[in-house]
Scaffold this motif. Structure first.
Motif, mmCIF file in Angstrom:
data_model
loop_
_atom_site.group_PDB
_atom_site.id
_atom_site.type_symbol
_atom_site.label_atom_id
_atom_site.label_comp_id
_atom_site.label_asym_id
_atom_site.label_seq_id
_atom_site.Cartn_x
_atom_site.Cartn_y
_atom_site.Cartn_z
ATOM 1 N N ALA A 8 0.817 -1.216 0.000
ATOM 2 C CA ALA A 8 0.000 0.000 0.000
ATOM 3 C C ALA A 8 0.852 1.268 0.000
ATOM 4 C CB ALA A 8 -0.933 -0.003 1.209
ATOM 5 N N GLY A 9 2.168 1.102 -0.016
ATOM 6 C CA GLY A 9 3.057 2.259 -0.004
ATOM 7 C C GLY A 9 3.358 2.811 1.374
ATOM 8 N N GLU A 10 2.966 2.084 2.412
ATOM 9 C CA GLU A 10 3.261 2.503 3.782
ATOM 10 C C GLU A 10 4.673 2.047 4.160
ATOM 11 O OE1 GLU A 10 1.417 4.417 5.850
ATOM 12 O OE2 GLU A 10 0.103 4.654 4.105
ATOM 13 N N PRO A 11 5.483 2.938 4.736
ATOM 14 C CA PRO A 11 6.855 2.561 5.105
ATOM 15 C C PRO A 11 6.880 1.427 6.121
ATOM 16 C CG PRO A 11 6.553 4.938 5.218
ATOM 17 C CD PRO A 11 5.196 4.330 5.025
ATOM 18 N N TRP A 12 7.839 0.521 5.919
ATOM 19 C CA TRP A 12 8.071 -0.553 6.884
ATOM 20 C C TRP A 12 8.705 0.020 8.143
ATOM 21 C CZ3 TRP A 12 11.521 -4.296 3.575
ATOM 22 C CH2 TRP A 12 10.728 -4.991 2.668
ATOM 23 N N PRO A 13 8.534 -0.684 9.257
ATOM 24 C CA PRO A 13 9.400 -0.375 10.394
ATOM 25 C C PRO A 13 10.823 -0.788 9.999
ATOM 26 C CG PRO A 13 8.064 -2.321 10.839
ATOM 27 C CD PRO A 13 7.625 -1.781 9.513
ATOM 28 N N VAL A 14 11.818 -0.073 10.464
ATOM 29 C CA VAL A 14 13.205 -0.379 10.113
ATOM 30 C C VAL A 14 14.060 -0.458 11.365
ATOM 31 C CG1 VAL A 14 13.099 0.597 7.782
ATOM 32 C CG2 VAL A 14 13.716 2.071 9.704
ATOM 33 N N HIS A 15 15.252 -1.000 11.196
ATOM 34 C CA HIS A 15 16.203 -1.108 12.313
ATOM 35 C C HIS A 15 17.621 -0.837 11.822
ATOM 36 C CE1 HIS A 15 18.631 -2.593 15.589
ATOM 37 N NE2 HIS A 15 19.295 -3.270 14.674
ATOM 38 N N SER A 16 18.339 -0.093 12.615
ATOM 39 C CA SER A 16 19.781 0.058 12.467
ATOM 40 C C SER A 16 20.352 0.348 13.839
ATOM 41 C CB SER A 16 20.132 1.211 11.520
ATOM 42 O OG SER A 16 21.533 1.454 11.548
ATOM 43 N N ILE A 17 21.532 -0.154 14.090
ATOM 44 C CA ILE A 17 22.221 0.161 15.336
ATOM 45 C C ILE A 17 22.513 1.655 15.411
ATOM 46 C CG2 ILE A 17 24.548 -0.277 14.445
ATOM 47 C CD1 ILE A 17 25.165 -1.597 17.147
ATOM 48 N N ALA A 18 22.570 2.313 14.258
ATOM 49 C CA ALA A 18 22.856 3.744 14.179
ATOM 50 C C ALA A 18 21.556 4.519 14.000
ATOM 51 C CB ALA A 18 23.791 4.015 13.001
ATOM 52 N N SER A 19 21.227 5.319 14.982
ATOM 53 C CA SER A 19 19.959 6.054 14.901
ATOM 54 C C SER A 19 19.916 6.979 13.690
ATOM 55 C CB SER A 19 19.723 6.856 16.184
ATOM 56 O OG SER A 19 20.781 7.770 16.406
ATOM 57 N N GLY A 20 21.062 7.476 13.236
ATOM 58 C CA GLY A 20 21.101 8.347 12.070
ATOM 59 C C GLY A 20 20.855 7.644 10.750
ATOM 60 N N LEU A 21 20.836 6.320 10.760
ATOM 61 C CA LEU A 21 20.582 5.547 9.539
ATOM 62 C C LEU A 21 19.274 4.766 9.617
ATOM 63 C CD1 LEU A 21 24.163 4.103 8.878
ATOM 64 C CD2 LEU A 21 23.140 6.204 7.960
ATOM 65 N N ASP A 22 18.545 4.944 10.678
ATOM 66 C CA ASP A 22 17.312 4.214 10.945
ATOM 67 C C ASP A 22 16.158 4.901 10.220
ATOM 68 O OD1 ASP A 22 15.653 2.347 12.069
ATOM 69 O OD2 ASP A 22 15.750 3.159 14.094
ATOM 70 N N TYR A 23 16.100 4.697 8.896
ATOM 71 C CA TYR A 23 15.167 5.425 8.038
ATOM 72 C C TYR A 23 14.730 4.511 6.897
ATOM 73 C CZ TYR A 23 13.434 9.350 5.204
ATOM 74 O OH TYR A 23 12.656 10.201 4.473
ATOM 75 N N PRO A 24 13.449 4.498 6.534
ATOM 76 C CA PRO A 24 12.966 3.558 5.509
ATOM 77 C C PRO A 24 13.187 4.004 4.068
ATOM 78 C CG PRO A 24 11.123 4.764 6.410
ATOM 79 C CD PRO A 24 12.340 5.182 7.203
ATOM 80 N N GLY A 25 13.871 5.106 3.856
ATOM 81 C CA GLY A 25 14.141 5.577 2.500
ATOM 82 C C GLY A 25 15.585 5.986 2.348
ATOM 83 N N VAL A 26 15.884 6.546 1.197
ATOM 84 C CA VAL A 26 17.237 7.011 0.915
ATOM 85 C C VAL A 26 17.116 8.249 0.051
ATOM 86 C CG1 VAL A 26 17.534 5.588 -1.155
ATOM 87 C CG2 VAL A 26 19.529 6.270 0.159
ATOM 88 N N GLY A 27 18.109 9.136 0.147
ATOM 89 C CA GLY A 27 18.077 10.334 -0.677
ATOM 90 C C GLY A 27 17.968 9.998 -2.150
ATOM 91 N N PRO A 28 17.167 10.744 -2.899
ATOM 92 C CA PRO A 28 16.965 10.436 -4.316
ATOM 93 C C PRO A 28 18.244 10.525 -5.150
ATOM 94 C CG PRO A 28 15.922 12.527 -3.748
ATOM 95 C CD PRO A 28 16.377 11.900 -2.473
#
Length: 174
Positions: free
Chosen positions: A72-92
């Protein structure tokens, strides 16, 4: 001055990596590597934040890019040990560099990241940010495949003193 053989930076939203990559985009002799968080592993949504590796085209926060998302296009929950990388997307910009073949995107797990963090602390006395330690983890894999004359530039995008208590706890040192 010799150009680097390879550039390596952690990739989440993308700004720190693009700051390094942009100076060498027109030099095809310089390999560019972005390292994203494989977290606990790539097998299950919610265990990683590897949008470049497992994401699909979508829109998040007003940008069209690669997103870890459901049908449905809803972001997944994500995990990273680094809070600054804990994001479900990436810069275009990163999605574009991958699509045109200018950059290669790889992953590092939480365990590989912690190993790289402690290696730099022990060998150089530098406390890197956990985010940057993703790039260090890949540098440790890449370096043995290159010659002694090759130059790798690893982007250390932040200080690790903010992370030291968390790392010490994670490694059972406290």
């Amino acid at each position: 001055m010799q150009a680097p053989t390879a550039l390596i930076a952690a990739v989440g939203g993308g700004s720190n990596a693009m700051g390094l990559f942009s100076a060498f985009l027109e030099d095809p002799d310089v390999a560019i590597y972005g390292v994203e968080p494989a977290g606990r592993g790539l097998d299950h949504p919610g265990d990683h934040a590897a949008a470049m590796t497992l994401g699909s085209p979508g829109v998040i926060h007003g940008m069209q890019t690669l997103v870890l998302q459901d049908e449905a296009g809803e972001p997944w929950p994500v995990h990273s040990i680094a809070s600054g990388l804990d994001y479900p997307g990436v810069g275009p910009q990163h999605a574009h560099l991958r699509d045109v073949g200018r950059a290669t995107y790889v992953t590092a797990t939480d365990d590989e990241t912690l190993d790289a963090f402690t290696a730099l602390c022990r060998t150089e006395g530098i406390i890197p940010a956990i985010e940057s330690s993703h790039a260090l983890a890949y540098a440790m894999k890449l370096a043995p495949t290159l010659s002694a004359d090759d130059v790798i530039v690893v982007n250390l995008s932040g200080r690790g003193d903010k992370d030291i208590d968390f790392v010490a706890e994670r490694l059972g040192m406290v």
